[in-house]
Every structure is written in structure tokens, then in C-alpha cells.
Design a protein around this motif. Structure first.
Motif, PDB file in Angstrom:
ATOM      1  N   PHE A 204      35.022  33.772  67.594  1.00  0.00           N
ATOM      2  CA  PHE A 204      34.145  32.628  67.882  1.00  0.00           C
ATOM      3  C   PHE A 204      33.435  32.864  69.208  1.00  0.00           C
ATOM      4  O   PHE A 204      34.108  32.983  70.248  1.00  0.00           O
ATOM      5  CB  PHE A 204      34.991  31.346  67.984  1.00  0.00           C
ATOM      6  N   PRO A 205      32.107  32.913  69.214  1.00  0.00           N
ATOM      7  CA  PRO A 205      31.395  33.131  70.480  1.00  0.00           C
ATOM      8  C   PRO A 205      31.698  32.003  71.478  1.00  0.00           C
ATOM      9  O   PRO A 205      31.950  30.876  71.064  1.00  0.00           O
ATOM     10  CB  PRO A 205      29.910  33.088  70.083  1.00  0.00           C
TER      11      PRO A 205
ATOM     12  N   ALA B   4      31.812  25.109  64.101  1.00  0.00           N
ATOM     13  CA  ALA B   4      31.890  26.235  65.052  1.00  0.00           C
ATOM     14  C   ALA B   4      31.428  27.532  64.387  1.00  0.00           C
ATOM     15  O   ALA B   4      31.877  27.893  63.298  1.00  0.00           O
ATOM     16  CB  ALA B   4      33.312  26.381  65.583  1.00  0.00           C
ATOM     17  N   LYS B   5      30.531  28.233  65.080  1.00  0.00           N
ATOM     18  CA  LYS B   5      30.014  29.510  64.582  1.00  0.00           C
ATOM     19  C   LYS B   5      31.096  30.574  64.724  1.00  0.00           C
ATOM     20  O   LYS B   5      31.796  30.611  65.749  1.00  0.00           O
ATOM     21  CB  LYS B   5      28.809  29.862  65.451  1.00  0.00           C
ATOM     22  N   ARG B   6      31.259  31.396  63.714  1.00  0.00           N
ATOM     23  CA  ARG B   6      32.332  32.403  63.742  1.00  0.00           C
ATOM     24  C   ARG B   6      31.918  33.662  62.980  1.00  0.00           C
ATOM     25  O   ARG B   6      31.031  33.601  62.127  1.00  0.00           O
ATOM     26  CB  ARG B   6      33.600  31.816  63.129  1.00  0.00           C
ATOM     27  N   PHE B   7      32.570  34.756  63.273  1.00  0.00           N
ATOM     28  CA  PHE B   7      32.303  36.028  62.591  1.00  0.00           C
ATOM     29  C   PHE B   7      33.627  36.646  62.151  1.00  0.00           C
ATOM     30  O   PHE B   7      34.585  36.621  62.928  1.00  0.00           O
ATOM     31  CB  PHE B   7      31.591  37.004  63.532  1.00  0.00           C
ATOM     32  N   VAL B   8      33.649  37.173  60.930  1.00  0.00           N
ATOM     33  CA  VAL B   8      34.879  37.805  60.423  1.00  0.00           C
ATOM     34  C   VAL B   8      34.718  39.321  60.451  1.00  0.00           C
ATOM     35  O   VAL B   8      33.678  39.846  60.046  1.00  0.00           O
ATOM     36  CB  VAL B   8      35.187  37.324  58.989  1.00  0.00           C
ATOM     37  N   VAL B   9      35.746  39.994  60.953  1.00  0.00           N
ATOM     38  CA  VAL B   9      35.740  41.463  60.996  1.00  0.00           C
ATOM     39  C   VAL B   9      37.065  41.955  60.427  1.00  0.00           C
ATOM     40  O   VAL B   9      38.117  41.452  60.819  1.00  0.00           O
ATOM     41  CB  VAL B   9      35.645  41.948  62.463  1.00  0.00           C
ATOM     42  N   TYR B  10      37.018  42.916  59.513  1.00  0.00           N
ATOM     43  CA  TYR B  10      38.243  43.570  59.040  1.00  0.00           C
ATOM     44  C   TYR B  10      38.390  44.885  59.793  1.00  0.00           C
ATOM     45  O   TYR B  10      37.505  45.740  59.714  1.00  0.00           O
ATOM     46  CB  TYR B  10      38.183  43.819  57.534  1.00  0.00           C
TER      47      TYR B  10
ATOM     48  N   PHE C 148      37.120  33.018  71.551  1.00  0.00           N
ATOM     49  CA  PHE C 148      38.347  32.614  70.865  1.00  0.00           C
ATOM     50  C   PHE C 148      38.489  33.440  69.592  1.00  0.00           C
ATOM     51  O   PHE C 148      37.481  33.884  69.028  1.00  0.00           O
ATOM     52  CB  PHE C 148      38.308  31.113  70.523  1.00  0.00           C
ATOM     53  N   HIS C 149      39.735  33.631  69.164  1.00  0.00           N
ATOM     54  CA  HIS C 149      39.943  34.422  67.941  1.00  0.00           C
ATOM     55  C   HIS C 149      41.287  34.116  67.317  1.00  0.00           C
ATOM     56  O   HIS C 149      42.200  33.626  67.979  1.00  0.00           O
ATOM     57  CB  HIS C 149      39.828  35.923  68.228  1.00  0.00           C
TER      58      HIS C 149
END
Ligand SMILES: O=C(O)CCC(=O)C(=O)O
Ligand SMILES: [Fe+2]
Length: 383
Positions: free
Chosen positions: A205-206, A238-244, A258-259
């Protein structure tokens, strides 16, 4: 997820590129296995995965766009790990037991943990997670990994190792479905995390959205997969990005992002927290915020205390609550600036760090801010 801004580097970026585009820009990165493939831990701590140990049915985690999440290619070499490190004492979190903002933790011998880890993988009850293991401290002569060049400029571990016995260099080991709840890192430092084996799903989360994470009593979201919209009405915005992060890959987590992290398969990672001239100001701002919270929490005692006593009490509480205070930061800045000034006097510009004058300027800025805190100059640093 849409326009995911998190770049993937199959070939590790140069330090100069990483400095501009990630450290200064405060943007996450995912770096391919070439960065750490030479680590001894990559060879010795892992073994090929067999179909019984990780089957399709077990991997039920589905990406938002409907495609399946990646499967691990390697699994822990339980036997080797146990033989080698079995007698060490480790802290294990039970991912099924919440303890305020964290998980309940117990201390176990490492070989008992490995037995549980192996069993839970078979029984499909995966909740023991070995966290924050100061691995280098526990086994200083084992050369199982080396800090990659792009992460080498690390004031935090330099200072803590020089002045104390402590450090921020950790190993994490856990089974499928173990997780780390939603948080931002200690002091809002950076972290880097390299997967020896297994897959981690990161939701990042930025910064700047912190108000969306709280309920009306200022409690934070704990597990982003289970958020009651009646209690946290703004969290979904809340804007978020998923990374594997797959076997052998490395994630760079910038300051104040935050993560939450969820493991897929038996996962081992090396994680360091770190800071330097690029994020020292964010770290300082996090101390200011924590100090204001502490001051606010004992506001009712303020009238009965003389001002210096109040400041001293707040500093003690800040140290207990946040792990550092004015004195720690002041000493850290002195320790680092002494080294930088020595290099400057020798007219040398060390590689893998920003220009010396730029770093010294950043230290001065923080020192000035620190010095303008009420009662900073009268505060007794010997207390
Ligand atoms: O791997 C995990 O479970 C947590 C790691 C983490 O939060 C970090 O490296 O900042
Ligand atoms: Fe973290």
C-alpha cells in the motif's frame, strides 16, 4: 490491479539506477533470482519439490484477475537445516492466534520448530511461522548469504552492530498459508526480502493512506483478507498492489509502505531492515509522530511535572514503544557522519552510496529538525 508500478528486473539494476528509481523515488522493486543465485543458502537450504509435497489442490490462492498464483519450485531441505542449526533457540509465531497487533509468539529449539513445520506441511495445518531470527548473530561464521550491492548502504545495521549487540538482519521460515499481518516496518525503514524457496504474496500500500486503515478508536486493520466494512468503512478505498515473489526473487519494500505477506508452500526468506541518507528523513518523521502520540497519551500528567521531567518521561516511553528515541538517533547520526567526514577528508568517494556531501546535507537537515524540538538542548542524554 491495473497499472502496477512495481517493475521487475530479470537482471539486477545498477546501483546508480536503483538509487534514482527506487531508493530516492521510494518505489518497490522485484528482482529476479540472478541477484542471489550464488548464495550458499540457495543451494544448501533447499531441495526440489515433489508433487506430493505441494499439489494443485493445496494451492487455492487465486489472483484477483482469476489466474492462479505461482507454485513454488523448491522446498526447504528440512533435514539439512535441522542437522546444521537444530540446537538454536528461535521465536515462532502462531498465525492462528492474534495478540493485539501481532501474532502470539513462543520460543522453541529450532529442531522442534522444523518438526512442526514438516508436520504442518503434511497435515495441512499450517500455522507456525519462525520470524525475526537474527540468523547472522546466531551463526556468525556461516557465510550462507551476502548482502546484495544495491542494499549495501545500510546505516541501521552499521550503527546497531557497532554500538550494540543487536541488528536488523533476519531469517523467516514457515509453511503454506503462514502470514505476516498488515504493518509498516520498524522506524518506517526500508526492507529487502530474498526468497530462498517458496512463494510470497505481497500486498503493498503506497504511503499517505494511513487514515483509511483505522477504525474510530484508531485501531489498525490486522488481516487485509478479513476486514469488516462496518468497522473499517474506508479500507476498501485504499490503493494497493499485489506482487508474487517466487523462489530466488527479491522484493524491495520502500519506507512507509504498509504491507501484508502470505506464504505459498514451505517458504524461507532473508529479510533486512535498513536506512540511509535517502530515507533518514522519513524515519525521523516517524519518530516525531510516535513522540506526539506518546506526549498525547500522558497529557493528563503534564501539569504535575516540570517540563524536563515530562520530556524525559516521554523519551523513556518512546524508547519502550518504538525501539528508539532522540538519543538513539543522535548517536546514529554521529556514528555515520564521523565515517562520512573521514572519507571526505581523505578526498575519497566510496562506491555504492550517494555523494558524500549529499549524505552529509541530509544528516544536517535531520539534526536541525531534531535540535529545534522543544527542550532538545536541555535534555540530559546521559539519562
Ligand atoms: O516475509 C514476511 O512474512 C514479512 C516480511 C516483511 O514484512 C518485511 O520484510 O518487511
Ligand atoms: Fe515488513
Amino acid at each position: 490491479m491495473g497499472d502496477n508500478p512495481i517493475p521487475y528486473y530479470a537482471d539486477p539494476p545498477s546501483y546508480e539506477y536503483f538509487l534514482q528509481h527506487h531508493l530516492i523515488a521510494n518505489i518497490p522493486a522485484l528482482i529476479g533470482p540472478k541477484l542471489i543465485d550464488h548464495w550458499e543458502a540457495r543451494q544448501k537450504w533447499t531441495q526440489p519439490i515433489t508433487s506430493e509435497t505441494f499439489s494443485n489442490e493445496k494451492c487455492d490462492d487465486t489472483e484477483l484477475n482469476g489466474s492462479l498464483s505461482p507454485h513454488p519450485q523448491l522446498q526447504p531441505n528440512y533435514y539439512y537445516l535441522k542437522q546444521k542449526f537444530g540446537s538454536a533457540q528461535v521465536q515462532v509465531a502462531d498465525c492462528n492466534e492474534r495478540d493485539f497487533t501481532d501474532q502470539r509468539r513462543t520460543t522453541l529449539p529450532f529442531d522442534d520448530f522444523v518438526d512442526l513445520w514438516q508436520q504442518t506441511d503434511k497435515l495441512d495445518r499450517h500455522h507456525y511461522y519462525l520470524k525475526d531470527w537474527h540468523f547472522v548473530q546466531a551463526f556468525p561464521s556461516e557465510n550462507m548469504y551476502q548482502v546484495p550491492d544495491i542494499f549495501a548502504d545500510d546505516w541501521m545495521n552499521e550503527y546497531w552492530q557497532k554500538e550494540t549487540e543487536d541488528d536488523y538482519r533476519f531469517a523467516y521460515m514457515g509453511g503454506d498459508k503462514t502470514f505476516t499481518p498488515f504493518h509498516a516496518d520498524v522506524y518506517r525503514s526500508y526492507s529487502w526480502s530474498s526468497n530462498i524457496c517458496g512463494v510470497k504474496k505481497w500486498t503493498l500500500f503506497p504511503p499517505g493512506q494511513e487514515d483509511l486503515y483505522k477504525d474510530k478508536f484508531e485501531n489498525m486493520v490486522y488481516d487485509i483478507r478479513h476486514v469488516d466494512p462496518n468497522i473499517f468503512p474506508y479500507f476498501s478505498q485504499a490503493k494497493r498492489f499485489v506482487v508474487y515473489q517466487k523462489d530466488g526473487e527479491t522484493v524491495f519494500v520502500p519506507s512507509g509502505w504498509f504491507h501484508q505477506v502470505e506464504n505459498i508452500g514451505g517458504t524461507i526468506s532473508i529479510n533486512h531492515n535498513w536506512l540511509n541518507a535517502c530515507n533518514i528523513e522519513q524515519c525521523y518523521q516517524s519518530m516525531v509522530k510516535d513522540l506526539r502520540d506518546v506526549e498525547h497519551s500522558i497529557d493528563d500528567l503534564k501539569d504535575g511535572m516540570d517540563p524536563l521531567e515530562f520530556v524525559t518521561t516521554c523519551q523513556q516511553l518512546l524508547l519502550a514503544h518504538s525501539g528508539w528515541n532522540w538519543k538513539t538517533l543522535d548517536r546514529l547520526l554521529k556514528c555515520i557522519s564521523t565515517r562520512l567526514i573521514a572519507d571526505k577528508n581523505m578526498h575519497t568517494q566510496p562506491s555504492l552510496q550517494p555523494l558524500l556531501d549529499w549524505q552529509l546535507e541530509k544528516i544536517d537537515r535531520v539534526r536541525q529538525k531534531l535540535g529545534s524540538e522543544p527542550f532538545f538542548s536541555q535534555y540530559d542524554f546521559a539519562v
